[in-house]
Scaffold this active site. Structure first.
Site, short mmCIF file in Angstrom:
data_model
loop_
_atom_site.label_atom_id
_atom_site.label_comp_id
_atom_site.label_asym_id
_atom_site.label_seq_id
_atom_site.Cartn_x
_atom_site.Cartn_y
_atom_site.Cartn_z
N VAL A 63 6.70 15.53 74.52
CA VAL A 63 5.63 15.46 73.52
C VAL A 63 6.19 14.74 72.29
O VAL A 63 7.26 15.07 71.79
CB VAL A 63 5.15 16.87 73.10
CG1 VAL A 63 4.08 16.77 72.00
CG2 VAL A 63 4.58 17.62 74.30
N ALA A 108 9.68 14.98 68.11
CA ALA A 108 9.35 15.03 69.53
C ALA A 108 10.07 16.22 70.16
O ALA A 108 10.90 16.87 69.50
CB ALA A 108 9.80 13.74 70.22
N LYS A 109 9.75 16.53 71.36
CA LYS A 109 10.49 17.56 72.11
C LYS A 109 10.15 17.37 73.58
O LYS A 109 9.08 16.85 73.92
CB LYS A 109 10.06 18.97 71.68
CG LYS A 109 11.08 20.03 71.95
CD LYS A 109 12.16 20.06 70.89
CE LYS A 109 13.20 21.12 71.14
NZ LYS A 109 14.10 21.24 69.98
N GLY A 110 11.07 17.79 74.43
CA GLY A 110 10.79 17.69 75.87
C GLY A 110 11.35 18.89 76.59
O GLY A 110 12.08 19.70 75.99
#
Ligand code: NAD
Length: 419
Positions: A63, A108-110
């Site tokens: 995201v 962001a992050k995943g």
């Protein structure tokens, strides 16, 4: 209005915090809507050949919450309980964090929904490479730069860097941060989040007139962030009386022998098997009488059910989102000094920024320069937040959020709305 795709308790917490700050700063309604909604979200399926020959499908996410101020930046989490909403919340916090400390990134992050400890090294490598290949269209040194988080480490980052580099045909060290030194990692990155946590805690103690030799510290979580935090706290002369991990808590009122505990845990053994203190529950750990409590594990650990029982003077939020909105109100009324997560754990992204700058410039720095620049940036952010909180008569959390959101709002305002 909650966007149903992202509905999750952690996303609700991030949005509730944003709404409070947006209200307090009287943010324009158009910007509120834009900043609450993640810019991009990708869900991928990851079919992996397991060692027994069968194929298992895992789910992964990336995201990007906002990229108005620069490429987006955020860790990758491997955990069995993650979902899109939780990753979106963590991405949103990254946006405010990078803006608060003034590094030129968006958030962001995943993550991958997996219990990485159940996989063999070969399975973990195949999963990581497939995940990197599936999110390849979104990432890159100028677009979005992943890093480590819960369940991932420098080896995982090396596989992502290699997979990315294979796709483009040349080595791209700046594609990820938290890499091993041999492929463009930075000195001081592994301990950076913990070192930053200690820097801001010491500043808060100075502000409150608390002496180091009378300080007791409790750390929840003994992974990357928790173990380095405990080690550096011990090194600077504080007494670390309690730590915990997934197995439970360990308590010694005279101070734990942190170097010996680190020797024990470096082989992957739980803290509770070290025989270096009394074994207690995680709940007992959080309510120990101490000067500084440092949650450094997972989110929503301090809730309305235990906030009244906390017995610390300072709460340094090393983990992301460890305190619920209801608990936050209780702690504020009780006068506990909170160093909010987006400030307290920003050492990780600050040194990730240093790593990326070194990679892009192909010019590497000495460890003492990294430590000194980290201290400079994070303590400046601490004092800016404190002054803002005092001027606005608000909490450190609101001050940090308002400053971060304001930077992002300004970037959106001057860039305008496309098309
Ligand atoms: P990690 O996987 O290295 O360690 C997590 C630790 O928490 C482990 O010791 C684990 O046993 C423990 N744990 C898990 N569930 C627990 C529970 N219910 N109770 C007590 N302990 C529990 O992860 P990490 O990289 O140290 O990250 C910890 C926190 O810090 C996360 O919230 C992460 O998002 C945040 N953070 C990490 C970084 C970084 O640079 N790694 C940067 C900023 C923020």
């Amino acid at each position: 209005m909650m966007i149903p795709e992202f509905d999750h308790p952690t996303f609700r917490l991030a949005v509730a915090q944003f709404d409070q700050a947006a209200e307090a700063m009287d943010l324009h309604p158009d910007l509120r809507e834009r900043l609450k909604t993640p810019q991009r979200a990708l869900t991928v399926s990851l079919p992996i050949r397991m060692d027994d020959g069968t194929v298992k499908v895992f789910i992964g996410y990336r995201v990007q919450h906002d990229s108005a101020r620069g490429p987006s930046k955020g860790g990758i989490r491997y955990h069995q309980d993650i979902n899109l909403g939780e990753i979106a919340a963590l991405a949103m916090w990254m946006t405010w964090k990078t803006a608060l400390v003034g590094v030129p990134y968006g958030g962001a992050k995943g993550g991958v929904k997996v219990n990485a400890s159940t996989l063999s090294m070969r399975e973990l490598e195949r999963l990581t490479r497939r995940y990197a290949a599936e999110i390849f269209p979104l990432i890159g040194p100028d677009k979005d730069i992943p890093a480590t988080d819960i369940g991932t480490n420098s080896q995982v980052m090396a596989w992502i860097m290699d997979t990315y580099s294979q796709q483009v045909g040349y080595a791209v060290p700046g594609a990820v941060t938290g890499k091993p030194l041999s492929i463009g990692g930075s000195l001081g990155r592994e301990e950076a989040t913990g070192r930053g946590v200690v820097n801001v805690t010491l500043e808060a103690m100075r502000h409150l007139g608390i002496e180091l030799d009378k300080t007791s510290v409790v750390v929840q979580g003994f992974g990357n962030v928790g173990s380095h935090t405990a080690r550096i706290m011990h090194e600077v002369g504080a007494k670390v009386i309690g730590v915990s991990d997934f197995s439970g808590g360990l308590y010694n009122p005279h101070g734990l022998d942190i170097p010996r505990l680190l020797q024990h845990t470096q082989h992957g053994l739980p803290v509770t098997e070290s025989r270096l203190g009394e074994v207690i529950t995680n709940e007992e750990l959080l309510t120990l009488d101490c000067t500084v409590l440092i949650p450094a594990a997972i989110s929503e650990q301090i809730t309305k059910h235990n906030a009244s029982n906390l017995r610390c003077r300072i709460l340094t939020e090393a983990a992301n989102g460890p305190t619920t909105i209801e608990a936050d109100d209780i702690l504020r009324d009780r006068g506990i000094f909170i160093i909010p997560d987006i400030l307290a754990n920003s050492g990780g992204v600050i040194v990730s920024y240093f790593e990326w700058v070194q990679d892009v410039q192909r010019f590497f720095w000495k460890e003492e320069d990294i430590r000194q620049r980290l201290r400079e940036i994070i303590t400046t952010a601490f004092h800016r937040t404190l002054l803002f909180a005092q001027a606005k008569k608000t909490t450190m959390r609101m001050a940090a959020l308002m400053h971060g959101i304001n930077q992002v709002a300004q970037a959106h305002t001057v860039r305008g709305l496309y098309p």
